[in-house]
Design a protein around this motif. Structure first.
Motif, PDB file in Angstrom:
ATOM      1  N   MET A  51     -29.701 -16.019   9.618  1.00  0.00           N
ATOM      2  CA  MET A  51     -30.087 -14.924  10.516  1.00  0.00           C
ATOM      3  C   MET A  51     -29.439 -13.648   9.994  1.00  0.00           C
ATOM      4  O   MET A  51     -28.317 -13.669   9.536  1.00  0.00           O
ATOM      5  CB  MET A  51     -29.558 -15.263  11.917  1.00  0.00           C
ATOM      6  CG  MET A  51     -29.929 -14.283  12.982  1.00  0.00           C
ATOM      7  SD  MET A  51     -29.208 -14.700  14.585  1.00  0.00           S
ATOM      8  CE  MET A  51     -29.041 -16.443  14.546  1.00  0.00           C
ATOM      9  N   ARG A  52     -30.151 -12.544  10.083  1.00  0.00           N
ATOM     10  CA  ARG A  52     -29.606 -11.301   9.544  1.00  0.00           C
ATOM     11  C   ARG A  52     -28.319 -10.952  10.290  1.00  0.00           C
ATOM     12  O   ARG A  52     -28.310 -10.845  11.500  1.00  0.00           O
ATOM     13  CB  ARG A  52     -30.659 -10.208   9.760  1.00  0.00           C
ATOM     14  CG  ARG A  52     -30.245  -8.847   9.305  1.00  0.00           C
ATOM     15  CD  ARG A  52     -31.431  -7.889   9.329  1.00  0.00           C
ATOM     16  NE  ARG A  52     -32.160  -7.919  10.593  1.00  0.00           N
ATOM     17  CZ  ARG A  52     -31.739  -7.262  11.688  1.00  0.00           C
ATOM     18  NH1 ARG A  52     -30.612  -6.627  11.662  1.00  0.00           N
ATOM     19  NH2 ARG A  52     -32.462  -7.284  12.795  1.00  0.00           N
ATOM     20  N   LYS A  60     -35.059 -22.603  12.281  1.00  0.00           N
ATOM     21  CA  LYS A  60     -34.472 -21.416  11.648  1.00  0.00           C
ATOM     22  C   LYS A  60     -35.440 -20.227  11.725  1.00  0.00           C
ATOM     23  O   LYS A  60     -35.068 -19.104  12.063  1.00  0.00           O
ATOM     24  CB  LYS A  60     -34.131 -21.691  10.173  1.00  0.00           C
ATOM     25  CG  LYS A  60     -32.826 -22.434   9.950  1.00  0.00           C
ATOM     26  CD  LYS A  60     -32.410 -22.357   8.461  1.00  0.00           C
ATOM     27  CE  LYS A  60     -31.061 -23.004   8.203  1.00  0.00           C
ATOM     28  NZ  LYS A  60     -31.023 -24.422   8.629  1.00  0.00           N
ATOM     29  N   LEU A  61     -36.706 -20.501  11.456  1.00  0.00           N
ATOM     30  CA  LEU A  61     -37.728 -19.450  11.546  1.00  0.00           C
ATOM     31  C   LEU A  61     -37.781 -18.902  12.973  1.00  0.00           C
ATOM     32  O   LEU A  61     -37.834 -17.696  13.195  1.00  0.00           O
ATOM     33  CB  LEU A  61     -39.092 -20.015  11.156  1.00  0.00           C
ATOM     34  CG  LEU A  61     -40.297 -19.102  11.375  1.00  0.00           C
ATOM     35  CD1 LEU A  61     -40.359 -18.020  10.311  1.00  0.00           C
ATOM     36  CD2 LEU A  61     -41.591 -19.906  11.399  1.00  0.00           C
ATOM     37  N   GLY A 118     -35.452 -18.878  15.140  1.00  0.00           N
ATOM     38  CA  GLY A 118     -34.265 -18.048  15.378  1.00  0.00           C
ATOM     39  C   GLY A 118     -34.459 -16.647  14.831  1.00  0.00           C
ATOM     40  O   GLY A 118     -34.111 -15.654  15.486  1.00  0.00           O
ATOM     41  N   ARG A 119     -35.089 -16.552  13.659  1.00  0.00           N
ATOM     42  CA  ARG A 119     -35.342 -15.221  13.062  1.00  0.00           C
ATOM     43  C   ARG A 119     -36.341 -14.433  13.908  1.00  0.00           C
ATOM     44  O   ARG A 119     -36.238 -13.210  14.045  1.00  0.00           O
ATOM     45  CB  ARG A 119     -35.853 -15.385  11.630  1.00  0.00           C
ATOM     46  CG  ARG A 119     -34.788 -15.896  10.642  1.00  0.00           C
ATOM     47  CD  ARG A 119     -35.400 -16.230   9.291  1.00  0.00           C
ATOM     48  NE  ARG A 119     -36.101 -15.098   8.723  1.00  0.00           N
ATOM     49  CZ  ARG A 119     -37.155 -15.222   7.890  1.00  0.00           C
ATOM     50  NH1 ARG A 119     -37.602 -16.426   7.565  1.00  0.00           N
ATOM     51  NH2 ARG A 119     -37.748 -14.161   7.399  1.00  0.00           N
ATOM     52  N   ILE A 120     -37.282 -15.148  14.503  1.00  0.00           N
ATOM     53  CA  ILE A 120     -38.243 -14.480  15.395  1.00  0.00           C
ATOM     54  C   ILE A 120     -37.511 -13.907  16.600  1.00  0.00           C
ATOM     55  O   ILE A 120     -37.747 -12.776  17.020  1.00  0.00           O
ATOM     56  CB  ILE A 120     -39.352 -15.455  15.825  1.00  0.00           C
ATOM     57  CG1 ILE A 120     -40.263 -15.767  14.633  1.00  0.00           C
ATOM     58  CG2 ILE A 120     -40.161 -14.891  16.987  1.00  0.00           C
ATOM     59  CD1 ILE A 120     -41.298 -16.847  14.893  1.00  0.00           C
ATOM     60  N   GLY A 121     -36.546 -14.659  17.131  1.00  0.00           N
ATOM     61  CA  GLY A 121     -35.760 -14.149  18.262  1.00  0.00           C
ATOM     62  C   GLY A 121     -35.043 -12.862  17.891  1.00  0.00           C
ATOM     63  O   GLY A 121     -34.998 -11.910  18.665  1.00  0.00           O
ATOM     64  N   ASP A 122     -34.520 -12.836  16.677  1.00  0.00           N
ATOM     65  CA  ASP A 122     -33.806 -11.654  16.179  1.00  0.00           C
ATOM     66  C   ASP A 122     -34.746 -10.445  16.134  1.00  0.00           C
ATOM     67  O   ASP A 122     -34.423  -9.353  16.617  1.00  0.00           O
ATOM     68  CB  ASP A 122     -33.303 -11.995  14.776  1.00  0.00           C
ATOM     69  CG  ASP A 122     -32.210 -11.058  14.304  1.00  0.00           C
ATOM     70  OD1 ASP A 122     -31.632 -11.300  13.236  1.00  0.00           O
ATOM     71  OD2 ASP A 122     -31.944 -10.069  15.019  1.00  0.00           O
ATOM     72  N   ALA A 123     -35.922 -10.677  15.593  1.00  0.00           N
ATOM     73  CA  ALA A 123     -36.914  -9.588  15.463  1.00  0.00           C
ATOM     74  C   ALA A 123     -37.372  -9.104  16.834  1.00  0.00           C
ATOM     75  O   ALA A 123     -37.454  -7.897  17.094  1.00  0.00           O
ATOM     76  CB  ALA A 123     -38.111 -10.072  14.649  1.00  0.00           C
ATOM     77  N   ASP A 176     -30.196 -17.785  20.063  1.00  0.00           N
ATOM     78  CA  ASP A 176     -29.240 -17.164  19.138  1.00  0.00           C
ATOM     79  C   ASP A 176     -29.820 -15.881  18.557  1.00  0.00           C
ATOM     80  O   ASP A 176     -29.125 -14.893  18.378  1.00  0.00           O
ATOM     81  CB  ASP A 176     -28.913 -18.121  17.989  1.00  0.00           C
ATOM     82  CG  ASP A 176     -28.259 -19.404  18.474  1.00  0.00           C
ATOM     83  OD1 ASP A 176     -28.280 -20.402  17.743  1.00  0.00           O
ATOM     84  OD2 ASP A 176     -27.747 -19.404  19.610  1.00  0.00           O
ATOM     85  N   GLY A 177     -31.121 -15.908  18.253  1.00  0.00           N
ATOM     86  CA  GLY A 177     -31.753 -14.702  17.710  1.00  0.00           C
ATOM     87  C   GLY A 177     -31.789 -13.580  18.726  1.00  0.00           C
ATOM     88  O   GLY A 177     -31.491 -12.421  18.420  1.00  0.00           O
ATOM     89  N   LEU A 178     -32.117 -13.919  19.947  1.00  0.00           N
ATOM     90  CA  LEU A 178     -32.229 -12.880  20.987  1.00  0.00           C
ATOM     91  C   LEU A 178     -30.858 -12.310  21.342  1.00  0.00           C
ATOM     92  O   LEU A 178     -30.689 -11.101  21.459  1.00  0.00           O
ATOM     93  CB  LEU A 178     -32.878 -13.477  22.245  1.00  0.00           C
ATOM     94  CG  LEU A 178     -34.351 -13.872  22.128  1.00  0.00           C
ATOM     95  CD1 LEU A 178     -34.769 -14.709  23.345  1.00  0.00           C
ATOM     96  CD2 LEU A 178     -35.251 -12.637  22.002  1.00  0.00           C
ATOM     97  N   GLN A 179     -29.861 -13.182  21.472  1.00  0.00           N
ATOM     98  CA  GLN A 179     -28.542 -12.744  21.966  1.00  0.00           C
ATOM     99  C   GLN A 179     -27.573 -12.366  20.857  1.00  0.00           C
ATOM    100  O   GLN A 179     -26.512 -11.827  21.108  1.00  0.00           O
ATOM    101  CB  GLN A 179     -27.935 -13.821  22.873  1.00  0.00           C
ATOM    102  CG  GLN A 179     -28.782 -14.097  24.108  1.00  0.00           C
ATOM    103  CD  GLN A 179     -28.065 -14.922  25.163  1.00  0.00           C
ATOM    104  OE1 GLN A 179     -28.378 -14.875  26.343  1.00  0.00           O
ATOM    105  NE2 GLN A 179     -27.076 -15.699  24.761  1.00  0.00           N
ATOM    106  N   GLY A 180     -27.971 -12.677  19.607  1.00  0.00           N
ATOM    107  CA  GLY A 180     -27.106 -12.322  18.475  1.00  0.00           C
ATOM    108  C   GLY A 180     -25.809 -13.125  18.502  1.00  0.00           C
ATOM    109  O   GLY A 180     -25.584 -13.975  19.355  1.00  0.00           O
ATOM    110  N   ARG A 181     -24.929 -12.834  17.564  1.00  0.00           N
ATOM    111  CA  ARG A 181     -23.633 -13.524  17.543  1.00  0.00           C
ATOM    112  C   ARG A 181     -22.783 -13.069  18.728  1.00  0.00           C
ATOM    113  O   ARG A 181     -21.920 -13.802  19.205  1.00  0.00           O
ATOM    114  CB  ARG A 181     -22.908 -13.250  16.229  1.00  0.00           C
ATOM    115  CG  ARG A 181     -23.446 -14.088  15.079  1.00  0.00           C
ATOM    116  CD  ARG A 181     -22.644 -13.880  13.830  1.00  0.00           C
ATOM    117  NE  ARG A 181     -22.605 -12.469  13.448  1.00  0.00           N
ATOM    118  CZ  ARG A 181     -22.211 -12.069  12.243  1.00  0.00           C
ATOM    119  NH1 ARG A 181     -21.826 -12.952  11.346  1.00  0.00           N
ATOM    120  NH2 ARG A 181     -22.202 -10.797  11.934  1.00  0.00           N
TER     121      ARG A 181
END
Ligand code: GLC
Length: 617
Positions: free
Chosen positions: A1-2, A156-157, A159-164, A212-217
């Motif tokens: 994740m970025r 994993k993908l 999770g990256r979508i959540g980040d975006a 995890d993607g939506l809420q970040g670290r």
């Protein structure tokens, strides 16, 4: 994740507080740092800040924090401070005019500025249903709905979508996403089947990476937003697949099938949980103290806050509107915030009356406030109450669309490919494309897109499946007619993009037939009579009853609801991506088999986990 930018919090917080002091957006006038109330000191631990703020709050301050209103109910922004509202939301399709990212950010900041005029200047938290991208916003990236993401088997993908999605949502100011839906869809008649990652608790649990993607670290990271595990619990298990129906299971079955994704979400630190409209063995979830407080909060140790669904407490007694009994029943069951969403003044009066009468203890009110305020502090809302405009350009960005296209590729499930009719040839083929879902962004996106129910037509920028085919074909000729008019034996292959038109929630329940509609059947019949090989691309929110027609098809690709990046479907059709998708739900041989799920002993048309690949070489 970025990795998100990590900041020296203390320095940033002090800078932000100074800026806020100057802009007058803090609770006190230009008080020297040493006299600033503890709750405004970002250097203090959150529990200390919460305790200090609670000690300063009036009863009305506390009751307001537990009240969420729809943006459309706010006729005068001053009412936000007057009634001490803790939260606002946009229901599906409730958008500013114009419906642009910039306009959303201006709207959010306007509401927030109004909230900060209250004596203690507690910021609001603003929620939306960004369930497959920031789907209310025109121009946002629309990702495949969850059923397609389940077919990817790629946590994993996801999770990256959540980040975006978090970046696009943050770029409009919004800080809370009513997602992911962790429902385990057991009966495909249910109108919300497409909001499920699949029919097994394991698959839904695996996709909680989106949290995890939506809420970040950390919730305080730039672009992090609060996620919501919904709808607790058993919404996908109702008898007959009736939306908001009754889940008739033993506790052991409920815990085995529907609880695990919420356990996984709590382990990942999900910040909120939304209660289901449905009932468990006849008891409305919104009044279920055992499942909300004893199980979710105590046994699973969920430390975020519980929000009702839209008018969720109204439905406890099965009558329209909420009563004092329903207010007490839901709050005492463990609901911390009520999505009223319109009649919020009467709700506050009723809630105040129930507390005054001793039917809701102050300990419950304080617990709810502690949970809500903890998330607001963790999100950094007191230090950074306004939109981070650096994220606004991420809305609909090329980078996010590329990610969405990858998700579309991985979500396609190849169910039949007789004679290797697929992949299509990029050069030298005559390709005929037909079907009502071939050239329709609205249909390929499904419900919860721009409006609550979604709609057909060019509702938002994107690439239709037809356009994707045209973009990918080189010297191959592509002809399109929605109904197949003009097809003849001179074509090498016909591609029929058919299936469902958009719907959401109970509007999508299918208690009767689950087959293709008359238009699709007529189109397919016309193509079949031409003698040309037929490739069917099924754009739908669930498996459909197609066993009778399947023998007349040479190939079948389950496309689900791919969203704006239809190019990803073409990537599979032309073999630029060798399909890897696997069925997230069992595919019925007949609607009479519903509910049909892996391991139930029935004989499906295609089993859970099924998916073909192209033979290379
Ligand atoms: C709806 C849905 C829920 C959504 C809420 C707010 O009725 O059940 O999923 O988050 O209202 O739009």
């Amino acid at each position: 994740m970025r990795p998100r930018s990590v900041r020296r919090k203390t320095l940033f917080a002090a800078l932000a507080a100074t800026v806020a002091l100057v802009s007058g957006a803090t609770t006190v006038s230009a008080a020297p740092v040493q006299h600033r109330p503890a709750y405004l000191d970002a250097g203090k631990p959150v529990p200390v800040r919460v305790a200090d703020l609670l000690s300063r709050m009036s009863l009305d301050d506390k009751l307001g924090q537990m009240t969420q209103a729809e943006r459309g109910a706010i006729t005068d922004p001053a009412d936000i401070a007057t009634h001490r509202l803790g939260s606002l939301l946009s229901g599906g399709g409730s958008v500013p005019t114009p419906n642009t990212a910039q306009s959303w950010a201006d709207m959010y900041d306007g509401f927030q500025r109004a909230a900060l005029t209250s004596p203690l200047r507690i910021p609001i938290i603003y929620g939306v249903d960004a369930v497959h991208g920031h789907n209310n916003v025109h121009g946002a990236t629309i990702f495949p709905h969850n059923i397609g993401l389940g077919a990817t088997r790629d946590p994993k993908l996801v999770g990256r979508i959540g980040d975006a999605v978090a970046d696009e949502v943050s770029g409009t100011g919004v800080d809370w996403d009513f997602a992911p839906c962790l429902c385990v869809a057991r009966n495909d008649r249910w109108g919300r089947t497409y909001e499920s990652f699949g029919e097994t608790p394991e698959l839904a649990s695996s996709m909680t990476t989106i949290i995890d993607g939506l809420q970040g670290r950390s919730l305080s990271d730039k672009g992090s937003i609060l996620a919501t595990a919904k709808h607790y619990v058993g919404d996908g298990g109702t008898t007959g697949g009736v939306d908001q129906g009754n889940t008739e299971l033993t506790e052991q079955q409920l815990r085995a099938i529907h609880l695990p994704p919420f356990q996984a979400a709590v382990r990942r630190g999900v910040g909120s949980v939304m209660i289901s409209y449905s009932s468990w063995n006849g008891v409305k979830m919104h009044a279920n103290h055992y499942l909300i407080t004893d199980v979710l909060k105590n046994e699973l140790r969920f430390d975020g806050f519980v929000v009702s669904d839209w008018q969720g407490i109204d439905k406890i007694d099965g009558q329209e509107g909420f009563t004092a009994e329903e207010v007490s029943a839901s709050i005492n069951a463990g609901v911390d915030m009520v999505m009223v969403p319109y009649d919020y003044v009467r709700f506050l009066d009723t809630l105040r009356g129930e507390v005054a009468a001793g039917r809701i203890p102050m300990s419950r009110i304080d617990d709810a406030n502690r949970r809500i305020l903890t998330k607001k502090f963790q999100l950094g809302l007191f230090e950074r109450p306004f939109t981070d405009r650096r994220l606004t350009p991420t809305v609909g960005s090329a980078q996010h669309r590329a990610l969405a296209r990858q998700a579309v590729r991985e979500s396609q499930v190849l169910l039949k490919n007789d004679g290797g009719v697929l992949p299509l040839g990029k050069n030298g083929q005559k390709i005929f494309v037909a079907g009502k879902n071939a050239d329709d962004i609205g249909n390929q996106s499904g419900g919860w897109t721009i409006t609550w129910q979604g709609s057909s037509g060019p509702i938002t920028p994107g690439t239709t499946i037809l356009q994707g085919i045209r973009d990918t074909a080189r010297s191959s000729a592509v002809t399109y007619d929605r109904n197949g008019a003009g097809i003849d034996g001179s074509y090498d292959v016909a591609v029929a993009v058919v299936g469902e038109t958009p719907y959401a929630e109970f509007m999508g329940d299918r208690p009767a037939g689950m087959g293709l509609d008359a238009e699709d059947l007529a189109t397919l019949q016309r193509l079949k009579e031409s003698g040309v090989p037929v490739v069917v691309v099924l754009v739908s929110g669930r498996p459909l009853d197609i066993a009778a027609e399947l023998p007349g098809w040479d190939a079948l690709l389950a496309s689900w609801l791919p969203g704006t990046e239809g190019g990803g479907v073409a990537d599979v059709l032309f073999g630029d991506y060798n399909p890897t998708g696997k069925l997230p739900v069992t595919w019925m041989r007949s609607a009479a088999q519903q509910p049909i799920n892996v391991g139930d002993g029935q004989d499906p048309l295609f089993p859970y986990g099924y998916g073909l690949r192209y033979r290379r070489g």
